[in-house]
Design an enzyme around this catalytic site. Structure first.
Site, short mmCIF file in Angstrom:
data_model
loop_
_atom_site.label_atom_id
_atom_site.label_comp_id
_atom_site.label_asym_id
_atom_site.label_seq_id
_atom_site.Cartn_x
_atom_site.Cartn_y
_atom_site.Cartn_z
N CYS A 120 0.77 -1.12 -0.08
CA CYS A 120 0.08 0.12 0.00
C CYS A 120 0.94 1.37 0.08
O CYS A 120 2.02 1.32 0.84
CB CYS A 120 -0.78 -0.02 1.26
SG CYS A 120 -1.97 1.54 1.42
N PHE A 261 14.14 -13.31 12.88
CA PHE A 261 15.20 -14.31 12.79
C PHE A 261 15.34 -15.22 13.89
O PHE A 261 16.70 -15.75 14.30
CB PHE A 261 16.56 -13.63 12.64
CG PHE A 261 16.56 -12.56 11.13
CD1 PHE A 261 16.85 -13.31 10.03
CD2 PHE A 261 16.66 -11.13 11.48
CE1 PHE A 261 16.86 -12.48 9.06
CE2 PHE A 261 16.57 -10.47 10.33
CZ PHE A 261 16.61 -11.12 9.05
N VAL A 262 14.46 -15.69 14.38
CA VAL A 262 14.37 -17.04 15.46
C VAL A 262 14.61 -18.35 14.79
O VAL A 262 13.45 -18.83 14.42
CB VAL A 262 12.77 -16.95 16.08
CG1 VAL A 262 13.08 -18.04 17.27
CG2 VAL A 262 12.70 -15.52 16.69
N ARG A 263 15.74 -18.37 14.64
CA ARG A 263 16.27 -19.90 13.99
C ARG A 263 17.69 -20.01 14.33
O ARG A 263 18.46 -19.05 14.72
CB ARG A 263 16.12 -19.97 12.57
CG ARG A 263 16.64 -18.59 11.88
CD ARG A 263 16.61 -18.86 10.14
NE ARG A 263 17.25 -17.87 9.47
CZ ARG A 263 16.75 -16.71 8.86
NH1 ARG A 263 15.40 -16.64 9.12
NH2 ARG A 263 17.42 -15.93 8.22
N ASP A 264 18.31 -21.19 14.33
CA ASP A 264 19.82 -21.64 14.35
C ASP A 264 20.09 -20.98 15.91
O ASP A 264 21.42 -20.78 16.08
CB ASP A 264 20.44 -20.97 13.37
CG ASP A 264 20.12 -21.38 11.83
OD1 ASP A 264 19.71 -22.78 11.90
OD2 ASP A 264 20.00 -20.84 11.09
N ASN A 265 19.26 -21.11 17.01
CA ASN A 265 19.58 -20.98 18.26
C ASN A 265 20.12 -19.28 18.34
O ASN A 265 21.02 -19.07 19.15
CB ASN A 265 20.80 -21.92 18.56
CG ASN A 265 20.20 -23.29 18.68
OD1 ASN A 265 19.34 -23.45 19.32
ND2 ASN A 265 21.08 -24.31 18.47
N ARG A 266 19.44 -18.58 17.65
CA ARG A 266 19.62 -17.13 17.92
C ARG A 266 18.53 -16.42 17.60
O ARG A 266 17.30 -16.91 16.90
CB ARG A 266 20.72 -16.51 16.97
CG ARG A 266 20.46 -16.76 15.38
CD ARG A 266 21.51 -16.17 14.67
NE ARG A 266 21.24 -16.38 13.10
CZ ARG A 266 20.74 -15.41 12.53
NH1 ARG A 266 20.43 -14.33 12.96
NH2 ARG A 266 20.49 -15.91 11.07
#
Length: 281
Positions: A120, A261-266
């Site tokens: 938009c 970026f909640v992934r790969d333990n971070r």
């Protein structure tokens, strides 16, 4: 229910000749949401939205959409939610939400709902002010979750995504508690629909506001996902992907903890609120 469609494909690689294989695709079909409204002696019907969705939990999708658009406030305002069986040409892709006779519908707001789209052209300030007319106060919650629990959420979510496991083509939204238990999970080809299904399920069960839970989404976070979460009273929104700048700005206005970026333990924390909600490390 697995909403998948079988297809035949050819796999192409540099090292082999084209090979024919069977594959599965996530189903995508339109859903038209209609409202039944008005006094008992003068009931009317009107189409309010058409969305491309993955079939399944359609009733929750409609309720979540109507709640996050501030058309309905509680389950008592809803008489029934059902597919229109008389429209055979659309094969169950029309859903009618019947409202109580005393429910007033803000048709102007429904016509304006497209401002939440990330494409938009309306400026961020105008968009946030529009949301603030409904979400007038920041979220206040004592919700706390340990950072180690946050790290483990994406794997838990992936384990529940049955259709994604077959197709790789669906978004997911999950409701989790302070222990990291996934209370509800919903999937859809559209990330907004997945969250609407989740919020709609919680709405129908009388769980709103969701002050005792966090939400994890499988993709990125744009403005409208924060808006929907604020409407539902979610104190913590976590995403496997990145947030947009306007999503962060709105989360700050909402007093919501926003993680990306909640992934790969971070993970990254984008909002630092004074309210006692968030995570502990």
């Amino acid at each position: 229910m697995l909403a998948v469609a079988p297809v035949t494909i050819q796999k192409i690689s540099q090292s082999h000749d084209p090979q024919e294989h069977a594959d599965l695709l996530a189903v995508e079909e339109p859903l038209e949401i209609r409202l039944g409204f008005g006094p008992t002696d003068d009931r009317q019907q009107r189409s309010v939205a058409v969305t491309m969705r993955t079939p399944g939990h359609d009733e929750e999708l409609a309720l979540g959409f109507l709640f996050t658009e501030n058309i309905i406030e509680n389950p008592a305002q809803v008489v029934s939610v059902r597919h229109c069986g008389t429209d055979s040409e659309k094969r169950g892709n029309v859903l009618r939400v019947e409202l109580q006779p005393d429910v007033a519908v803000d048709w102007q707001r429904l016509e304006r709902h497209s401002y939440t789209a990330s494409s938009c052209g309306i400026c961020g300030k105008a968009s946030i002010e529009a949301v603030q007319t409904v979400c007038r106060t920041p979220i206040s919650s004592g919700f706390q979750v340990d950072s180690e629990i946050i790290h483990g959420l994406p794997e838990k979510l992936r384990e529940t995504q049955r259709t994604f496991a077959y197709t790789g083509g669906l978004h997911a939204a999950a409701l989790f508690d302070e222990t990291g238990r996934l209370v509800l999970v919903r999937e859809d080809i559209g990330r907004h629909n997945a969250l609407d299904k989740l919020i709609g399920a919680a709405f129908w069960q009388g769980w709103l506001p969701l002050s005792r839970f966090g939400v994890l989404v499988s993709g990125r976070v744009a403005f409208e996902l924060v808006q929907k979460s604020w409407m539902a009273g979610v104190p913590l929104l976590a995403a496997v992907g990145a947030p947009s700048s306007l999503a962060v700005e709105l989360a700050k206005e909402a007093g919501m903890t926003l993680l990306g970026f909640v992934r790969d333990n971070r993970f990254n924390q984008y909002t630092f609120e004074t309210a006692p909600s968030g995570f502990s490390g």
